[in-house]
Every structure is written in C-alpha cells, then in structure tokens.
Design a protein around this motif. Structure first.
Motif, PDB file in Angstrom:
ATOM      1  N   THR A 182       0.839  -1.203   0.000  1.00 24.29           N
ATOM      2  CA  THR A 182       0.000   0.000   0.000  1.00 24.29           C
ATOM      3  C   THR A 182       0.873   1.252   0.000  1.00 24.29           C
ATOM      4  O   THR A 182       0.555   2.238  -0.684  1.00 24.29           O
ATOM      5  CB  THR A 182      -0.950  -0.003   1.215  1.00 24.29           C
ATOM      6  N   LEU A 183       1.980   1.212   0.718  1.00 19.08           N
ATOM      7  CA  LEU A 183       2.894   2.355   0.710  1.00 19.08           C
ATOM      8  C   LEU A 183       3.480   2.560  -0.685  1.00 19.08           C
ATOM      9  O   LEU A 183       3.560   3.699  -1.179  1.00 19.08           O
ATOM     10  CB  LEU A 183       4.004   2.161   1.746  1.00 19.08           C
ATOM     11  N   LEU A 184       3.855   1.461  -1.362  1.00 20.19           N
ATOM     12  CA  LEU A 184       4.345   1.585  -2.742  1.00 20.19           C
ATOM     13  C   LEU A 184       3.260   2.151  -3.655  1.00 20.19           C
ATOM     14  O   LEU A 184       3.543   2.980  -4.523  1.00 20.19           O
ATOM     15  CB  LEU A 184       4.818   0.230  -3.280  1.00 20.19           C
ATOM     16  N   ALA A 185       2.030   1.688  -3.442  1.00 19.47           N
ATOM     17  CA  ALA A 185       0.931   2.201  -4.253  1.00 19.47           C
ATOM     18  C   ALA A 185       0.719   3.694  -4.007  1.00 19.47           C
ATOM     19  O   ALA A 185       0.445   4.460  -4.928  1.00 19.47           O
ATOM     20  CB  ALA A 185      -0.350   1.418  -3.956  1.00 19.47           C
ATOM     21  N   ALA A 186       0.877   4.107  -2.755  1.00 18.45           N
ATOM     22  CA  ALA A 186       0.732   5.534  -2.434  1.00 18.45           C
ATOM     23  C   ALA A 186       1.843   6.339  -3.100  1.00 18.45           C
ATOM     24  O   ALA A 186       1.593   7.375  -3.715  1.00 18.45           O
ATOM     25  CB  ALA A 186       0.756   5.735  -0.920  1.00 18.45           C
ATOM     26  N   LEU A 187       3.080   5.838  -3.017  1.00 18.21           N
ATOM     27  CA  LEU A 187       4.226   6.562  -3.591  1.00 18.21           C
ATOM     28  C   LEU A 187       4.112   6.675  -5.105  1.00 18.21           C
ATOM     29  O   LEU A 187       4.634   7.615  -5.697  1.00 18.21           O
ATOM     30  CB  LEU A 187       5.533   5.853  -3.228  1.00 18.21           C
ATOM     31  N   THR A 188       3.461   5.693  -5.736  1.00 13.78           N
ATOM     32  CA  THR A 188       3.320   5.725  -7.194  1.00 13.78           C
ATOM     33  C   THR A 188       1.942   6.230  -7.616  1.00 13.78           C
ATOM     34  O   THR A 188       1.559   6.084  -8.769  1.00 13.78           O
ATOM     35  CB  THR A 188       3.601   4.330  -7.798  1.00 13.78           C
ATOM     36  N   ASN A 248      -0.736  15.087  -5.915  1.00 14.01           N
ATOM     37  CA  ASN A 248      -1.867  15.170  -6.848  1.00 14.01           C
ATOM     38  C   ASN A 248      -1.478  14.791  -8.278  1.00 14.01           C
ATOM     39  O   ASN A 248      -2.289  14.907  -9.188  1.00 14.01           O
ATOM     40  CB  ASN A 248      -2.469  16.578  -6.827  1.00 14.01           C
ATOM     41  N   ALA A 249      -0.253  14.336  -8.482  1.00 22.51           N
ATOM     42  CA  ALA A 249       0.213  14.011  -9.834  1.00 22.51           C
ATOM     43  C   ALA A 249      -0.473  12.751 -10.356  1.00 22.51           C
ATOM     44  O   ALA A 249      -0.857  11.870  -9.578  1.00 22.51           O
ATOM     45  CB  ALA A 249       1.725  13.812  -9.836  1.00 22.51           C
ATOM     46  N   ALA A 250      -0.609  12.664 -11.685  1.00 24.96           N
ATOM     47  CA  ALA A 250      -1.152  11.453 -12.298  1.00 24.96           C
ATOM     48  C   ALA A 250      -0.073  10.373 -12.290  1.00 24.96           C
ATOM     49  O   ALA A 250       1.109  10.672 -12.467  1.00 24.96           O
ATOM     50  CB  ALA A 250      -1.581  11.750 -13.732  1.00 24.96           C
ATOM     51  N   PRO A 251      -0.485   9.108 -12.089  1.00 19.85           N
ATOM     52  CA  PRO A 251       0.509   8.026 -12.047  1.00 19.85           C
ATOM     53  C   PRO A 251       1.399   7.997 -13.295  1.00 19.85           C
ATOM     54  O   PRO A 251       2.600   7.764 -13.189  1.00 19.85           O
ATOM     55  CB  PRO A 251      -0.347   6.758 -11.950  1.00 19.85           C
ATOM     56  N   ALA A 252       0.803   8.224 -14.468  1.00 19.84           N
ATOM     57  CA  ALA A 252       1.583   8.133 -15.715  1.00 19.84           C
ATOM     58  C   ALA A 252       2.689   9.188 -15.765  1.00 19.84           C
ATOM     59  O   ALA A 252       3.725   8.971 -16.388  1.00 19.84           O
ATOM     60  CB  ALA A 252       0.656   8.277 -16.923  1.00 19.84           C
ATOM     61  N   SER A 253       2.467  10.321 -15.101  1.00 19.43           N
ATOM     62  CA  SER A 253       3.483  11.377 -15.137  1.00 19.43           C
ATOM     63  C   SER A 253       4.744  10.959 -14.386  1.00 19.43           C
ATOM     64  O   SER A 253       5.827  11.486 -14.636  1.00 19.43           O
ATOM     65  CB  SER A 253       2.926  12.675 -14.549  1.00 19.43           C
ATOM     66  N   LEU A 254       4.607  10.000 -13.471  1.00 16.05           N
ATOM     67  CA  LEU A 254       5.772   9.596 -12.684  1.00 16.05           C
ATOM     68  C   LEU A 254       6.803   8.857 -13.531  1.00 16.05           C
ATOM     69  O   LEU A 254       8.000   9.007 -13.321  1.00 16.05           O
ATOM     70  CB  LEU A 254       5.334   8.729 -11.499  1.00 16.05           C
ATOM     71  N   ALA A 255       6.329   8.051 -14.496  1.00 18.35           N
ATOM     72  CA  ALA A 255       7.276   7.353 -15.378  1.00 18.35           C
ATOM     73  C   ALA A 255       8.118   8.365 -16.138  1.00 18.35           C
ATOM     74  O   ALA A 255       9.323   8.198 -16.285  1.00 18.35           O
ATOM     75  CB  ALA A 255       6.521   6.445 -16.344  1.00 18.35           C
TER      76      ALA A 255
END
Ligand SMILES: Nc1ncnc2c1ncn2[C@@H]1O[C@H](COP(=O)(O)OP(=O)(O)OP(=O)(O)O)[C@@H](O)[C@H]1O
Ligand SMILES: [Mg+2]
Length: 239
Positions: free
Chosen positions: A44-50, A69-76
């Motif tokens: 869950t922590l990994l899911a939160a971080l990503t 508030n960033a979108a997950p795709a922006s993290l890649a």
C-alpha cells in the motif's frame, strides 16, 4: 536532497488503516529495504508513492517538490518505475514487446535501452517467448526489465524475487546492487531477511501500517520490536 519522500502518509480503506502516518525518505544512489509481516502496509505504501491509491492524508515529495496530486503516468516520465507484487504482463505480446512497453512510456527513450534491459535481466534466450511460456521466476524478470526500460532513476520493487530459487535470488540481488552502483535509487520490498541484509544500504520495518524501525540493516534486524513483530525465532537462529 532526497529523491522521494513521504511525510505523515496515511491510506485508509474504510476502517482499515493500511498505512497510517508513515515518514520515509530515500537518499540518492542507495537501496532502501522495506520489511514487515503480511498485511503491514508495504504494498500500500508503494501504491501511495506511485499514486495508484489516493492518500487519506500526508505529503509526497519528488526531488523536494510535492506530487501527491500528480497522475501516475506522469511519474514514469519523471523517472519513477516500479514492479508489482503480482506479475502484470500482456500475455499476447512477446517478452521483447512487453519490455519495449517500458521504453514507450518515455518520450525519448535512449537507443538500446530495451536490449540492455533484456540482457541485464538474463532474458536474452526468451525474447520471442510469450509470458505464458515462462517460469514464474522468468516472468518476474520481465517485469524488472520492463521497469528498467523506462530508464528510471528511482525503482520501486515489490517482492521481485518471490517464487525464485536461491541462485536466481542471488542474481537479482547482484543486479540490483550493480544498478545501485550506477546511481539507481531503489526501494525494495522482500520477506527474505538475509537477502535484504545482503542487498540493502538502509532498512525500514513496518508493522500495522506504521514504521517501527529504520536504520542500517544490522540495527533494524536486531531491533527488539522488529524481532517481535516479524523476525521471530527463525531469524534469531540464523543471526
Ligand atoms: N484495496 C484494498 N481494500 C481494502 N483493504 C486493503 C486493500 N489493499 C490492502 N488492504 C489491506 O491493507 C492492509 C495492508 O495491505 P498491504 O497489501 O499493503 O500489506 P503488505 O505489507 O504488502 O502485505 P504482504 O506482505 O502480504 O504483501 C491489509 O490489512 C490489507 O488487507
Ligand atoms: Mg505486499
């Protein structure tokens, strides 16, 4: 400067406090191991971080800038990659095509990044196979290769060696340390305590959604709370 940071992060599912008030800071070029019993909140922590689950509260920082508030795709695109606890590959694509999906997440993937990821994870002989034809251990390597193909500077790995034999685990540990020596920051979730001691520069232990210990591997595995919560007699016998 930290690469990624969680401050007072909580993720509640109704009454279940899967993560509750976690502070975590990853320093560049180090492997941080995340230990804890089943259900302690690691995934869950990994899911939160990503950004794959919403935060109940807390702040996330990437290179010091808030991103909760960033979108997950922006993290890649910002150099954050991950692997999942359960393998998530596209069954109709070959190994090479699955790995290439990682490179496609980056607008300007460096030439040769797919071949490099395949070679480094030992998948050279199975590039044309489909995931269904692979052993579980091999399919987990494809997940790692796909993450590496995004040319990450931060890699989050959720039990990457689950289902692998001792020799395969050793290979993955060596791969992660090589990547670390090249500057890749990593957060590694694993239950194999010896592998964690051998692989990680720092350890964080969780229990019931909270951090119960953090420090060097030697400090954390000898911490009385950690021993009680997680390691128990079995580990003490090997220490
Ligand atoms: N989507 C969800 N809805 C409700 N509860 C959830 C959800 N995901 C996780 N949980 C609960 O949150 C808690 C933490 O789960 P999590 O998967 O993060 O633990 P974990 O440390 O990764 O465990 P494991 O070592 O078994 O992988 C558990 O009680 C789990 O049942
Ligand atoms: Mg998990």
């Amino acid at each position: 400067m930290t690469v990624i940071e969680a401050r007072d992060v909580a993720v509640h599912y109704g009454g279940i406090k899967a993560v509750d008030g976690v502070d975590l800071a990853l320093e560049p070029g180090r492997i941080c191991g995340l230990l804890g019993p089943n259900g302690s909140g690691k995934s869950t922590l990994l899911a939160a971080l990503t950004r794959l689950v919403p935060l109940t509260r807390g702040t996330l920082l990437l290179d010091g800038a808030e991103y909760q508030n960033a979108a997950p795709a922006s993290l890649a695109r910002r150099g954050v990659a991950r692997t999942f606890q359960t393998v998530r590959l596209l069954p109709d694509l070959t190994v090479a095509e699955n790995v290439r999906l990682g490179a496609d997440l980056r607008r300007r993937a460096p030439a040769g990044v797919v071949d490099d990821a395949i070679e480094r994870t030992g998948l050279g002989d199975v590039v044309r196979a489909r995931p269904g034809e692979l052993s579980y251990g091999m399919s987990r390597r494809v997940e790692i290769a796909r993450a590496l193909a995004t040319s990450p500077r931060l890699l989050l790995l959720d039990e990457p060696t689950a289902g692998m034999n001792q020799a395969e685990r050793q290979e993955i540990s060596e791969l992660l340390r090589r990547l670390r020596d090249e500057g890749l920051t990593q957060l590694l979730v694993e239950h194999d305590v010896q592998l964690m001691i051998d692989t990680c520069d720092d350890l964080v232990a969780m229990n019931f959604g909270a951090v119960v210990a953090h420090g060097s591997p030697a400090e954390v595995v000898t911490d009385p709370d950690v021993q009680r919560a997680y390691l128990g007699k079995k580990w003490r016998a090997h220490a």
